[in-house]
Enzyme design. Structure first.
Site, mmCIF file in Angstrom:
data_model
loop_
_atom_site.group_PDB
_atom_site.id
_atom_site.type_symbol
_atom_site.label_atom_id
_atom_site.label_comp_id
_atom_site.label_asym_id
_atom_site.label_seq_id
_atom_site.Cartn_x
_atom_site.Cartn_y
_atom_site.Cartn_z
ATOM 1 N N GLU A 8 0.839 -1.220 0.000
ATOM 2 C CA GLU A 8 0.000 0.000 0.000
ATOM 3 C C GLU A 8 0.865 1.258 0.000
ATOM 4 O O GLU A 8 0.558 2.257 0.640
ATOM 5 C CB GLU A 8 -0.984 -0.043 1.172
ATOM 6 C CG GLU A 8 -1.942 -1.230 1.066
ATOM 7 C CD GLU A 8 -2.865 -1.417 2.257
ATOM 8 O OE1 GLU A 8 -2.902 -0.526 3.138
ATOM 9 O OE2 GLU A 8 -3.552 -2.452 2.313
ATOM 10 N N GLU A 63 -4.865 -8.216 -1.203
ATOM 11 C CA GLU A 63 -5.752 -7.991 -0.056
ATOM 12 C C GLU A 63 -7.086 -7.457 -0.544
ATOM 13 O O GLU A 63 -7.138 -6.590 -1.420
ATOM 14 C CB GLU A 63 -5.191 -6.949 0.919
ATOM 15 C CG GLU A 63 -4.184 -7.439 1.921
ATOM 16 C CD GLU A 63 -3.802 -6.331 2.908
ATOM 17 O OE1 GLU A 63 -4.712 -5.611 3.401
ATOM 18 O OE2 GLU A 63 -2.605 -6.181 3.167
#
Length: 369
Positions: A185, A293
């Site tokens: 991320e 994810e």
């Protein structure tokens, strides 16, 4: 519906794969896993759950248990774990954390499952943990790169990870391969390695050093390296903005909760387009792709597994090695991403489980051979 129990068996017949791995000295089992994930992704997707066997909804530390297994009879094919406990703690605590983590990885390997390793890396240059905290957190990427004030400290942290990688031997004496997903991320601002807290050049330099040091200096040859930004892209060019290069990445993926129902907002069309971008780049670069994810917290939508997730995964015939949903907290009544017995989405999850496209641990045969 019967699951296709011989699916991984056919990969034994594959003598050549077009998927390019960045470690020519990777262990035999790591090379086999990489190749088999690539072959399986042409027809199937492995299901994963973070911290699946460590704890779950209302329990922690039970032997050979997972909420996914309690619902389906099988553990997830991919078990998510984390290197977070291997730095930023007293030495005795790190050793304790490593022992617990080692058991988790080795047990998964011995069962024939696969571990993917995230790294919620506590800031090595300041307080504040892995999240960015204004006036507390240091912009540490610039400090841990070669020549930086904390570079030697970073090397010591990587040595701890290397020691762990060298220690995860299964019952057959071979090292367990792991999918390692550092600096995930990285296009957001919530972690100290996020876009707002470091330059593109510094992040890429740190990524390349990390791979090179672990692989070439410390002799770690049981990692598959995964690149996984968040979902803040709409084009391939945006996706690749902080990409360290094909020579430094084995698997491309991304994390996306925003398009799949977070805060009650669904934009499945956007999520499908991002899956297509990542899968498309992987094919061009001869890399693996994964949905690293996703999930819907509390899963209030009882048909989320088939109507949102499965339909999206199948929409564009993308080739993805796995999909991983986030963890089930042991104490929070609402922080969970996989069903448990009695949870409203459990019946739909069984439909998802029984779909021939999805693979769980029981479906994997000889994935390391």
């Amino acid at each position: 519906m019967l699951k296709p129990l011989l699916i991984a068996g056919f990969t034994l017949l594959v003598s050549h794969s077009g998927f390019s791995q960045i470690d020519s000295k990777a262990t035999k089992e790591t090379k086999a896993l990489y190749r088999n994930l690539g072959e399986l992704s042409k027809k199937y997707i492995l299901f994963g759950h973070q911290a699946a066997t460590e704890y779950g909804h209302g329990w922690s530390g039970d032997e050979n248990r997972s909420d996914v297994k309690s619902v389906t009879g099988s553990h997830p094919a991919i078990v998510g774990a984390d290197f977070s406990g291997l730095s930023g703690h007293p030495k005795d605590q790190i050793e304790k954390n490593a022992a617990s983590l080692r058991k988790n990885v080795v047990d998964t390997y011995n069962r024939g499952g696969v571990t993917t390793m995230a790294w919620h890396f506590n800031n090595p240059a300041s307080e504040g943990g892995f999240y960015w905290k204004d006036s507390v957190s240091a912009k540490a990427i610039a400090l841990i790169k070669p020549g930086g004030s904390h570079h030697e400290k970073y090397k010591e942290i990587l040595k701890t990870i290397a020691d762990f990688a060298h220690s995860v031997k299964g019952k057959d004496g071979t090292l367990a391969p792991m999918i390692f997903r550092p600096y995930h991320e990285l296009d957001g601002d919530w972690f100290w390695w996020g876009k707002g807290h470091c330059s593109r050049e510094d992040l890429i330099e740190v990524w390349q050093f990390t791979v090179s040091y672990l692989r070439d200096e410390l002799g770690v040859h049981n990692f598959i390296y995964a690149f996984s930004p968040d979902c803040k892209f709409t084009t391939e060019q945006e996706y690749l903005e902080r990409y360290p290069g094909d020579k430094w990445v084995d698997m491309v993926g991304f994390d996306d909760y925003a398009d799949f129902g977070r805060d009650g907002k669904y934009n499945l069309k956007a999520g499908i387009q991002k899956l297509k971008i990542v899968s498309g780049y992987a094919k061009k670069a001869n890399k693996l792709a994964a949905f690293t994810e996703s999930g819907l917290e509390s899963i209030p939508d009882k048909n989320w597994w088939t109507e949102s997730l499965l339909k999206s995964l199948k929409a564009e015939k993308v080739n993805l090695a796995y999909i991983l949903v986030w963890r089930n907290d042991s104490k929070s009544p609402t922080h969970f991403y996989a069903p448990f017995p009695g949870q409203v989405s459990a019946p739909d999850f069984m439909t998802f489980y029984n779909d021939p496209y999805t693979l769980f641990e029981k479906d994997l045969k000889n994935i390391y051979h």
